[in-house]
Motif scaffolding. Structure first.
Motif, mmCIF file in Angstrom:
data_model
loop_
_atom_site.group_PDB
_atom_site.id
_atom_site.type_symbol
_atom_site.label_atom_id
_atom_site.label_comp_id
_atom_site.label_asym_id
_atom_site.label_seq_id
_atom_site.Cartn_x
_atom_site.Cartn_y
_atom_site.Cartn_z
ATOM 1 N N ALA A 171 0.934 -1.761 0.213
ATOM 2 C CA ALA A 171 -0.269 -0.387 0.004
ATOM 3 C C ALA A 171 0.646 1.454 -0.177
ATOM 4 O O ALA A 171 0.252 2.403 0.031
ATOM 5 C CB ALA A 171 -1.409 0.199 1.310
ATOM 6 N N ASP A 172 2.066 1.433 0.754
ATOM 7 C CA ASP A 172 2.909 2.015 0.583
ATOM 8 C C ASP A 172 3.315 2.324 -0.545
ATOM 9 O O ASP A 172 4.291 3.868 -0.585
ATOM 10 C CB ASP A 172 4.282 2.322 1.833
ATOM 11 C CG ASP A 172 4.808 1.353 1.920
ATOM 12 O OD1 ASP A 172 4.195 -0.455 1.441
ATOM 13 O OD2 ASP A 172 5.895 1.042 2.416
ATOM 14 N N ASN A 173 3.682 1.612 -0.837
ATOM 15 C CA ASN A 173 4.271 1.812 -2.484
ATOM 16 C C ASN A 173 3.328 1.095 -3.854
ATOM 17 O O ASN A 173 4.570 -0.085 -4.530
ATOM 18 C CB ASN A 173 6.090 1.472 -2.795
ATOM 19 C CG ASN A 173 6.982 1.815 -4.169
ATOM 20 O OD1 ASN A 173 5.763 2.348 -4.692
ATOM 21 N ND2 ASN A 173 7.915 0.907 -4.272
ATOM 22 N N PRO A 174 2.717 1.083 -3.841
ATOM 23 C CA PRO A 174 1.862 0.150 -4.887
ATOM 24 C C PRO A 174 2.297 -0.452 -6.197
ATOM 25 O O PRO A 174 2.825 0.417 -6.764
ATOM 26 C CB PRO A 174 0.485 0.804 -5.718
ATOM 27 C CG PRO A 174 0.272 1.694 -4.215
ATOM 28 C CD PRO A 174 1.891 2.427 -3.995
ATOM 29 N N ARG A 175 2.427 -1.723 -6.235
ATOM 30 C CA ARG A 175 2.936 -2.510 -7.257
ATOM 31 C C ARG A 175 2.580 -3.373 -8.273
ATOM 32 O O ARG A 175 2.028 -3.229 -9.602
ATOM 33 C CB ARG A 175 4.582 -3.349 -7.018
ATOM 34 C CG ARG A 175 5.551 -2.820 -6.308
ATOM 35 C CD ARG A 175 6.663 -2.652 -7.456
ATOM 36 N NE ARG A 175 6.987 -3.003 -8.299
ATOM 37 C CZ ARG A 175 7.778 -4.609 -7.983
ATOM 38 N NH1 ARG A 175 8.606 -4.443 -6.496
ATOM 39 N NH2 ARG A 175 8.685 -5.369 -9.646
ATOM 40 N N PHE A 176 1.339 -4.275 -7.083
ATOM 41 C CA PHE A 176 0.811 -4.967 -8.009
ATOM 42 C C PHE A 176 -1.068 -4.680 -7.307
ATOM 43 O O PHE A 176 -1.456 -4.911 -6.262
ATOM 44 C CB PHE A 176 1.368 -6.824 -7.812
ATOM 45 C CG PHE A 176 2.046 -6.900 -8.354
ATOM 46 C CD1 PHE A 176 2.754 -6.773 -9.684
ATOM 47 C CD2 PHE A 176 3.259 -6.439 -7.263
ATOM 48 C CE1 PHE A 176 3.829 -6.869 -10.008
ATOM 49 C CE2 PHE A 176 4.000 -6.988 -7.406
ATOM 50 C CZ PHE A 176 4.545 -7.177 -8.617
ATOM 51 N N VAL A 177 -2.157 -5.515 -8.506
ATOM 52 C CA VAL A 177 -3.373 -5.198 -7.732
ATOM 53 C C VAL A 177 -3.470 -6.290 -8.476
ATOM 54 O O VAL A 177 -3.354 -7.236 -9.281
ATOM 55 C CB VAL A 177 -3.959 -3.736 -8.355
ATOM 56 C CG1 VAL A 177 -5.309 -4.790 -8.043
ATOM 57 C CG2 VAL A 177 -3.786 -2.920 -7.998
ATOM 58 N N VAL A 178 -4.000 -7.167 -7.150
ATOM 59 C CA VAL A 178 -4.426 -8.601 -6.849
ATOM 60 C C VAL A 178 -6.577 -8.944 -6.917
ATOM 61 O O VAL A 178 -7.091 -8.084 -6.018
ATOM 62 C CB VAL A 178 -3.800 -9.491 -6.472
ATOM 63 C CG1 VAL A 178 -4.890 -11.016 -6.492
ATOM 64 C CG2 VAL A 178 -2.474 -9.789 -6.560
ATOM 65 N N THR A 179 -6.446 -9.011 -8.055
ATOM 66 C CA THR A 179 -8.608 -9.555 -7.355
ATOM 67 C C THR A 179 -8.682 -10.642 -7.963
ATOM 68 O O THR A 179 -8.163 -11.576 -8.289
ATOM 69 C CB THR A 179 -9.405 -8.584 -8.851
ATOM 70 O OG1 THR A 179 -9.017 -7.403 -9.371
ATOM 71 C CG2 THR A 179 -10.297 -9.584 -9.437
ATOM 72 N N VAL A 180 -9.531 -11.678 -6.666
ATOM 73 C CA VAL A 180 -9.879 -12.822 -6.356
ATOM 74 C C VAL A 180 -11.258 -13.113 -6.123
ATOM 75 O O VAL A 180 -12.311 -11.706 -5.975
ATOM 76 C CB VAL A 180 -10.062 -13.534 -5.777
ATOM 77 C CG1 VAL A 180 -9.947 -15.023 -5.080
ATOM 78 C CG2 VAL A 180 -8.282 -13.172 -5.247
ATOM 79 N N ILE A 181 -12.228 -13.755 -7.701
ATOM 80 C CA ILE A 181 -13.573 -13.572 -7.318
ATOM 81 C C ILE A 181 -14.028 -14.620 -6.902
ATOM 82 O O ILE A 181 -13.208 -15.902 -7.612
ATOM 83 C CB ILE A 181 -14.096 -13.128 -8.415
ATOM 84 C CG1 ILE A 181 -13.724 -11.901 -8.796
ATOM 85 C CG2 ILE A 181 -16.046 -13.057 -8.503
ATOM 86 C CD1 ILE A 181 -13.236 -11.163 -10.570
ATOM 87 N N LEU A 182 -14.773 -15.618 -6.216
ATOM 88 C CA LEU A 182 -15.153 -16.511 -6.366
ATOM 89 C C LEU A 182 -17.186 -16.913 -6.497
ATOM 90 O O LEU A 182 -17.355 -15.757 -5.800
ATOM 91 C CB LEU A 182 -15.263 -17.247 -4.761
ATOM 92 C CG LEU A 182 -13.615 -17.416 -4.572
ATOM 93 C CD1 LEU A 182 -13.729 -17.371 -2.785
ATOM 94 C CD2 LEU A 182 -13.092 -18.417 -5.684
ATOM 95 N N LYS A 183 -17.803 -17.638 -6.875
ATOM 96 C CA LYS A 183 -19.168 -17.381 -6.844
ATOM 97 C C LYS A 183 -19.448 -19.230 -6.033
ATOM 98 O O LYS A 183 -19.550 -19.614 -5.769
ATOM 99 C CB LYS A 183 -19.074 -17.922 -8.727
ATOM 100 C CG LYS A 183 -20.974 -18.677 -8.419
ATOM 101 C CD LYS A 183 -22.036 -17.265 -8.635
ATOM 102 C CE LYS A 183 -22.837 -17.866 -9.380
ATOM 103 N NZ LYS A 183 -23.025 -18.045 -10.551
ATOM 104 N N ASP A 184 -20.848 -18.501 -5.388
ATOM 105 C CA ASP A 184 -21.117 -19.148 -3.860
ATOM 106 C C ASP A 184 -20.461 -19.760 -3.320
ATOM 107 O O ASP A 184 -20.405 -21.364 -3.608
ATOM 108 C CB ASP A 184 -22.409 -20.095 -4.745
ATOM 109 C CG ASP A 184 -23.489 -19.382 -5.636
ATOM 110 O OD1 ASP A 184 -23.463 -18.570 -5.009
ATOM 111 O OD2 ASP A 184 -23.647 -19.575 -6.798
ATOM 112 N N PRO A 185 -19.414 -19.203 -2.619
ATOM 113 C CA PRO A 185 -18.251 -19.898 -2.161
ATOM 114 C C PRO A 185 -19.386 -19.844 -0.066
ATOM 115 O O PRO A 185 -19.983 -19.283 0.184
ATOM 116 C CB PRO A 185 -17.759 -19.138 -1.819
ATOM 117 C CG PRO A 185 -17.578 -16.992 -1.487
ATOM 118 C CD PRO A 185 -18.867 -17.635 -2.846
#
Length: 598
Positions: free
Chosen positions: A544-558
């Motif tokens: 957060a203090d030096n952003p390098r990556f954005v990671v998205t995770v999505i689950l259906k009906d966990p």
């Protein structure tokens, strides 16, 4: 005349017959001499030309399809040299093998040093069966037909082709250059890479997207051929070189993608989800480093050619992740500061419509940052009292929601974002917390990356470079970056999102690194069409203090329902790997947190 008649009578019957035979031979000889004179002196050129034409053959020289590589040059897809084995049944039935002797060890036929033992199609079949993986009976049946063409075996290797050449059955059996497309990593990037049809044309995925670039240009050779169809040395008449297709290098790091696939698949199994999607994007450039889903589809398979990558095609309501975009718009318009104070109940009624938070709570004093941390729907509606429908729509659009990503991936869905004029009284408010519109994983990843990139939205890209057959490398032109919110607004949003990350430290924290995140949980239509299914998502920025990556995770009906409790732990697994692989320096302590309560 009388003297000739007297001579004729004097010869007698036998003599006359001999004379007639001599005259016939004389006429025949004269005719042959005339014909020979015509062939050698008059028609020699035209006859030689006709003979040459019967021996002239033109062979296609195939231009190979280019490779698809990951960002490090690891080959993901490539065409390899193969040959189809073709027989001439009518000619094969007249085949008579020549036994090998001490004086003839090359232009002869044997199997393991022994005579073939038969003739015709059976003999050809026995010889061929000794070097290809097809039994002699099957080959013999194929070669017993009444045509001049039958495919006996497809896609044999160059090594097998060389063995066939040594059998001395050219003309009866020939090999024709072909190729097959090989994919090195099974289900990794399966539907995203796609596949090619029987002619080598890309029909899905990256293979379709870059088909023109990858496709080679065929050449040819025109030459004089021998009885077996082979080229007679020194008789090349004309030729044109083939040009191989260009190689396409992706931004995907296959090592990261493999780990993402594993983490996602394990998470889907752990939480008994219907499916999962994950994206890793470089904040500063917009490059897609990993793009995976939990489907187990092999690249190049029929399934890969018939189905789009779920990571590209699946759309869903993002739920509370959408609060980031709505809140950023409020800040950009000067309607609020993150420190503004609100007393937030657990329910609110506006214009006859009642809205509630995900859980009941007493009226609580939260700042705007606290509303984001606690993901309060009611707090968002309270804060948006001066935020018009048109402004809500415009900022969603600026962040890329419901808009084409620009990646142009086959079957990519844009989601849906209807205009503000089409919203009813309830939709006008639900868009504040990620309901009433749909998006895909790429869109929300880039929208959060915009916050992490100081308010500037980069054009996402997945094709890094193209290298042609001459070794010249070019970088495809990408769309221009655009500013969505001021840097100060992005900074405040990232600060508030870091408080969300701290709230879920136990589930998604990464030791030594500060993370900024937002979770989402949205009800979506199930199989029966009613709101019986759940999409749980997590989008995180790290560090957060030096952003390098954005990671998205999505689950259906966990199992576990909420994004922070299900998608969050998968994010943690992926994030730890990223920090380690890229040797990202650990974070400095946080000292500027915006208060979340008052």
């Amino acid at each position: 005349m009388r003297s000739i008649r007297r001579l004729w009578n004097a010869l007698g019957q036998f003599g006359r017959r001999c004379l007639l035979v001599l005259l016939a031979f004389a006429i025949l000889s004269a005719s042959c001499v005339c014909q020979l004179t015509s062939l050698q002196l008059i028609n020699d050129k035209s006859l030689a030309s006709a003979a040459e034409k019967t021996r002239t053959a033109t062979a296609t020289v195939q231009g190979n399809r280019g490779k698809i590589e990951d960002t490090n040059g690891t080959v993901l897809a490539q065409s390899v040299e193969r040959y189809n084995v073709i027989g001439d049944p009518l000619l094969a039935q007249s085949f008579k093998p020549v036994n090998c002797t001490a004086n003839n060890k090359t232009a002869c036929h044997s199997i393991n040093g022994k005579p073939v033992g038969t003739t015709g199609a059976a003999a050809v079949a026995r010889l061929l069966a000794s070097v290809i993986d097809v039994d002699a009976k099957t080959l013999g049946a194929e070669l017993s037909g009444n045509s001049h063409y039958v495919v006996l075996k497809k896609n044999v290797s160059p090594a097998v082709k060389r063995k066939i050449d040594k059998l001395n059955i050219g003309g009866y059996v020939i090999t024709k250059l072909s190729s097959i497309r090989e994919y090195s990593n099974g289900t990794l990037l399966g539907a995203l890479l796609g596949g090619v049809d029987g002619t080598g044309k890309g029909v899905s995925g990256i293979e379709l997207l870059e088909d023109k670039t990858l496709t080679g240009t065929n050449g040819y050779k025109t030459y004089q051929s021998g009885g077996g169809g082979e080229m007679i040395p020194g008789t090349l008449i004309d030729s044109k070189d083939a040009v191989n297709g260009s190689d396409v290098k992706l931004t995907i790091d296959s090592d990261v993608d493999w780990y993402v696939k594993k983490a996602l698949t394990d998470g889907v199994n752990q939480y008994h989800a219907a499916w999962g999607i994950a994206v890793v994007q470089d904040v500063q450039t917009g490059a897609i480093i990993a793009l995976e889903d939990s489907d187990q589809i092999k690249a190049g398979s029929t399934e890969a050619m018939q189905n789009a990558s779920r990571a590209v095609a699946e759309t869903f309501e993002p739920g509370s992740v959408g609060k980031v975009f709505a809140m950023a718009g409020m800040l950009q318009l000067g309607l609020h500061q993150m420190t503004d104070k609100f007393s937030v109940p657990s329910t609110i009624t506006v214009d006859g419509q009642t809205y509630k938070d995900s859980h009941e709570h007493a009226t609580t004093n939260w700042t705007l940052a606290g509303i984001l941390q606690q993901s309060s729907n009611v707090g968002m509606i309270m804060a948006a009292d001066q935020y018009t429908s048109e402004e809500r729509y415009e900022f969603l659009k600026k962040f890329g929601i419901g808009q084409a990503s620009g990646l142009n991936l086959p079957a990519e869905s844009n989601g849906s974002l209807s205009s503000a004029s089409a919203w009813d009284g309830r939709t006008r408010n639900t868009v504040l917390f990620g309901q009433g519109y749909s998006t895909n994983a790429l869109q929300i990843t880039n929208a959060i990356a915009t916050i992490a990139n100081k308010g500037v939205k980069n054009q996402q890209y997945i094709v890094k470079s193209v290298t042609d057959a001459e070794g010249r490398t070019t970088t495809p032109k990408r769309g221009e970056a655009s500013r969505v919110v001021d840097e100060s607004v992005a900074s405040q949003m990232l600060n508030a999102m870091e408080s969300v990350g701290e709230y879920y430290q136990a589930q998604a924290g990464i030791s030594g690194y500060r993370i900024a995140a937002k979770t989402g949980t949205a009800q979506v239509a199930g199989a029966n069409g009613s709101l019986t299914s759940i999409v749980a998502d997590w989008v995180g920025v790290l560090p957060a203090d030096n952003p390098r990556f954005v990671v998205t995770v999505i689950l259906k009906d966990p199992d576990g329902t909420y994004g922070g409790l299900t998608a969050g732990p998968i994010f943690k697994t992926i994030g730890e790997f990223l920090m380690q692989k890229y040797q990202v320096p650990t974070s400095t302590p946080r000292t500027d947190a915006i208060p979340v309560t008052w």
